[in-house]
Design a protein around this motif. Structure first.
Motif, PDB file in Angstrom:
ATOM      1  N   UNK A  78      39.430  43.774  45.124  1.00 31.71           N
ATOM      2  CA  UNK A  78      39.278  42.670  44.179  1.00 31.71           C
ATOM      3  C   UNK A  78      38.329  43.018  43.057  1.00 31.71           C
ATOM      4  N   UNK A  79      37.412  42.106  42.776  1.00 29.64           N
ATOM      5  CA  UNK A  79      36.446  42.351  41.706  1.00 29.64           C
ATOM      6  C   UNK A  79      35.192  43.065  42.209  1.00 29.64           C
ATOM      7  N   UNK A 332      46.749  31.970  39.544  1.00 32.55           N
ATOM      8  CA  UNK A 332      47.863  32.818  39.976  1.00 32.55           C
ATOM      9  C   UNK A 332      48.833  32.055  40.863  1.00 32.55           C
ATOM     10  N   UNK A 333      48.362  30.950  41.443  1.00 34.22           N
ATOM     11  CA  UNK A 333      49.270  30.114  42.239  1.00 34.22           C
ATOM     12  C   UNK A 333      50.299  29.445  41.338  1.00 34.22           C
ATOM     13  N   UNK A 358      36.113  32.611  32.646  1.00 32.09           N
ATOM     14  CA  UNK A 358      35.416  33.243  31.537  1.00 32.09           C
ATOM     15  C   UNK A 358      35.928  34.674  31.381  1.00 32.09           C
ATOM     16  N   UNK A 359      35.842  35.186  30.139  1.00 35.87           N
ATOM     17  CA  UNK A 359      36.246  36.568  29.887  1.00 35.87           C
ATOM     18  C   UNK A 359      35.035  37.478  30.050  1.00 35.87           C
ATOM     19  N   UNK A 360      35.309  38.706  30.402  1.00 36.94           N
ATOM     20  CA  UNK A 360      34.220  39.661  30.557  1.00 36.94           C
ATOM     21  C   UNK A 360      34.731  41.072  30.336  1.00 36.94           C
ATOM     22  N   UNK A 361      34.024  41.826  29.514  1.00 33.11           N
ATOM     23  CA  UNK A 361      34.406  43.221  29.260  1.00 33.11           C
ATOM     24  C   UNK A 361      33.211  44.130  29.500  1.00 33.11           C
ATOM     25  N   UNK A 460      38.784  41.892  32.456  1.00 31.51           N
ATOM     26  CA  UNK A 460      39.458  41.260  33.596  1.00 31.51           C
ATOM     27  C   UNK A 460      40.549  40.295  33.144  1.00 31.51           C
ATOM     28  N   UNK A 461      40.357  39.699  31.960  1.00 30.39           N
ATOM     29  CA  UNK A 461      41.321  38.706  31.468  1.00 30.39           C
ATOM     30  C   UNK A 461      42.657  39.337  31.096  1.00 30.39           C
ATOM     31  N   UNK A 462      42.699  40.670  30.916  1.00 34.77           N
ATOM     32  CA  UNK A 462      43.978  41.293  30.551  1.00 34.77           C
ATOM     33  C   UNK A 462      44.745  41.756  31.788  1.00 34.77           C
ATOM     34  N   UNK A 463      44.175  41.569  32.962  1.00 33.43           N
ATOM     35  CA  UNK A 463      44.835  41.998  34.199  1.00 33.43           C
ATOM     36  C   UNK A 463      45.608  40.813  34.782  1.00 33.43           C
ATOM     37  N   UNK A 464      46.941  40.931  34.883  1.00 29.50           N
ATOM     38  CA  UNK A 464      47.741  39.798  35.363  1.00 29.50           C
ATOM     39  C   UNK A 464      47.377  39.356  36.777  1.00 29.50           C
ATOM     40  N   UNK A 465      46.694  40.200  37.528  1.00 25.39           N
ATOM     41  CA  UNK A 465      46.263  39.797  38.869  1.00 25.39           C
ATOM     42  C   UNK A 465      44.934  39.045  38.862  1.00 25.39           C
ATOM     43  N   UNK A 466      44.356  38.851  37.688  1.00 22.69           N
ATOM     44  CA  UNK A 466      43.078  38.130  37.606  1.00 22.69           C
ATOM     45  C   UNK A 466      43.075  37.044  36.517  1.00 22.69           C
TER      46      UNK A 466
END
Ligand code: ARG
Length: 557
Positions: A78-79, A332-333, A358-361, A460-466
């Motif tokens: 996960x993260x 994701x649900x 929230x977005x985070x890079x 993380x916001x660009x990952x479809x699993x998150x």
């Protein structure tokens, strides 16, 4: 916020303030978490997501004699993701959780059990950082501790302490948490829930007596350097309750990193053979029970004709279970999994879908060595320091792994707008922008010459699993939080909504902290135990047993 603990006192824990239950006591009790009727031994329970929440659930359910079947759409962990630099001998970049407050007692229970070691995290103005540079509006300050900074910074810190004290009975609340005095915590916390759920962090600052006596500049500087780990201006629109929880439970202080990488924790939970378990022979691991690796992504959840929960995976394989725990980000649900609508009530769907992430890079590079400790011959200062700035990079962190080992620099760790600025950019472009910003702060340092190998970056916001890094509740979200958090108590639910449990830091009161994943996982473990006819030991009641006394306050709708 000093530690005034006497030798007999229990360590400071993330105890409440919403649900005052001591998860660390439950975990450490020799009686264990609970017992199932032997007829349930070997029963298969599905877990969606092999992150920390999922693997804590898997680990504890396996110990009770159940057979956890783990599904994972991406990478295990996960993260908690530690990426290895190409060509290095295991030098890592922490893409997700990297600094873990010592008050996370449930989390550290598993850290110890997995045999991992920790060290203080190099946060701003801490000894572990060595030195810190704060650069705002082109003005640069070098410091080892807060007292080295100009009076403005101390006024800002004092004003925040004063605002917390005056508007949130801060020290009394923290003392009640330290004492694990549930009644005292609730007496202070519950009225604050009503007062602060619909007001923002920014409102808290701007309307406080302490900050009103100071200039706008003070509020601005507070936004850039904040408390604990740094600038919290990206959280200004959030519900103040969320920020109060962070401060009062010491989430943003006394943080440690995991030596060798935080991902070792989920890996350990997955691989570690059990010493003793019910039903399973000693030496059994989650990995073994899952025949080597998790199942692929879940694509659909529905209830079958026999009333069981059926999961369909990405290869079309179906299996039905008496209980399912979903640990993925709740969006994701809706986006990744075709979840049968009547498995949740409409108010719960509202909560799951309104969750705000929230977005985070982050962007990392590896360096030849920890060159930043070289002294500037003119000033005698470190040539580069942990850096907080209002420029694009926001937070720059330096990881010293010994003088003869490569160093690691997190060139930039940023949230929200600052993370969005780099969202469409590739790693090389992100590095270029970060180096340009740092060059303005450190004109004499040739950082580029020290970089080795390829950079590592994450959004993380660009990952479809998150779809986002972590929840940040907005004003008015308390009720949503409460619905999600309370869902493991299922006796009052219609039969068609039982057996599906939620866990993960986004279900918790402390999103962005691994402890939220652990505590909600333990709630789900209690929920599954109860659902399958099991019970806790009378000397070691679990979260569901204490729920009716200490549950989070309900606000009217
Ligand atoms: N715990 C994470 C960290 O230490 C995130 C903190 C920020 N949380 C937030 N709500 N902005 O970096």
């Amino acid at each position: 916020m000093s530690d005034t603990r006497s030798p007999h006192q229990k360590p400071f824990a993330l105890f409440g303030p919403d649900f005052t239950f001591a998860y660390d006591d439950w975990l450490q009790h020799p009686a264990g978490l609970g017992q199932l009727p032997p007829t349930q031994h070997g029963t298969r329970v599905a877990i969606i997501g092999a992150g920390l929440a999922g693997l804590v659930c898997g680990h504890e359910l396996m110990k009770m004699g159940l057979h956890p079947v783990v599904y994972e759409a991406g990478r295990l962990g996960g993260r908690l993701r530690s990426a290895v630099f190409d060509g290095s001998d295991g030098v890592i970049a922490e893409l997700g959780g990297m600094r873990f407050p010592r008050s996370s007692r449930g989390f550290y229970h598993y850290v110890e059990q997995t045999g991992l070691h920790t060290a203080p995290f190099p946060n701003p103005l801490t000894e572990a950082a060595g030195s810190t540079v704060i650069e705002l509006e082109g003005e640069r300050f070098y410091a080892r501790r807060l007292s080295d900074l100009p009076p403005l910074f101390q006024q800002v810190a004092a004003a925040y302490d004063q605002a917390l004290e005056e508007q949130a009975s801060f020290s009394a609340l923290q003392e009640a948490i330290q004492q694990r005095d549930a009644a005292a915590v609730k007496a202070i916390w519950n009225p604050l829930v009503k007062d602060w759920d619909e007001r923002t962090f920014y409102d808290f600052i701007a309307s406080s007596r302490a900050f009103q006596q100071l200039s706008f500049r003070h509020r601005e500087v507070f936004g850039q350097v904040g408390f604990g780990t740094g600038g919290w201006d990206s959280d200004f629109p959030n519900s103040m309750l969320e920020i109060l929880r962070v401060n009062v439970t010491r989430c943003d202080e006394d943080q440690h990193l995991i030596i060798g990488g935080a991902e070792q924790l989920p890996q350990g939970l997955w691989q570690q053979p059990l010493q003793q378990a019910v039903h399973w022979p000693p030496g059994t691991s989650l990995q073994q029970l899952n025949q080597g690796a998790p199942r692929p992504a879940v694509r659909r959840i529905h209830r079958n004709d026999q009333g069981q929960l059926t999961l369909t995976d990405s290869r079309g394989h179906q299996e039905s279970f008496a209980a399912v725990i979903t640990t993925c980000q709740s969006w994701l649900l809706t986006t990744a999994i075709d979840t049968e609508e009547n498995l949740f009530s409409q108010p719960l769907w509202m909560a799951l879908d309104r969750t705000r992430y929230m977005q985070s890079a982050k962007t990392f590079v590896m360096t030849d060595r920890p060159f930043w400790k070289d002294k500037n011959p003119q000033t005698g200062e470190d040539c580069m320091s942990m850096t907080l700035t209002d420029r694009l990079t926001r937070g720059t962190y330096l990881f010293d792994q010994g003088d003869n080992r490569p160093g690691v620099i997190c060139l930039s760790y940023a949230w929200m707008s600052d993370a969005l600025k780099v969202l469409p950019l590739d790693a090389e472009k992100r590095v270029e922008l970060a180096l340009a910003a740092l060059k303005k702060i450190y004109p004499d340092v040739d950082l580029a010459s020290h970089i080795r190998g390829n950079p590592i970056t994450v959004s993380w916001e660009s990952d479809p699993n998150f779809l986002g890094a972590f929840k940040g509740a907005l004003p008015g979200h308390y009720r949503y939080n409460q619905r999600m958090y309370s869902h493991f108590m299922q006796d009052q639910l219609p039969a068609g909504q039982r057996g599906l449990f939620l866990a993960g830091d986004d279900i918790s009161w402390t999103p962005a902290w691994a402890e939220g994943a652990v505590q909600t996982a333990l709630n789900a473990v209690w929920g599954v135990l109860h659902h399958l006819g099991g019970h806790t030991h009378p000397d070691n009641p679990g979260p569901g047993d204490c729920w009716h006394t200490w549950q989070p306050i309900t606000l009217d709708n």
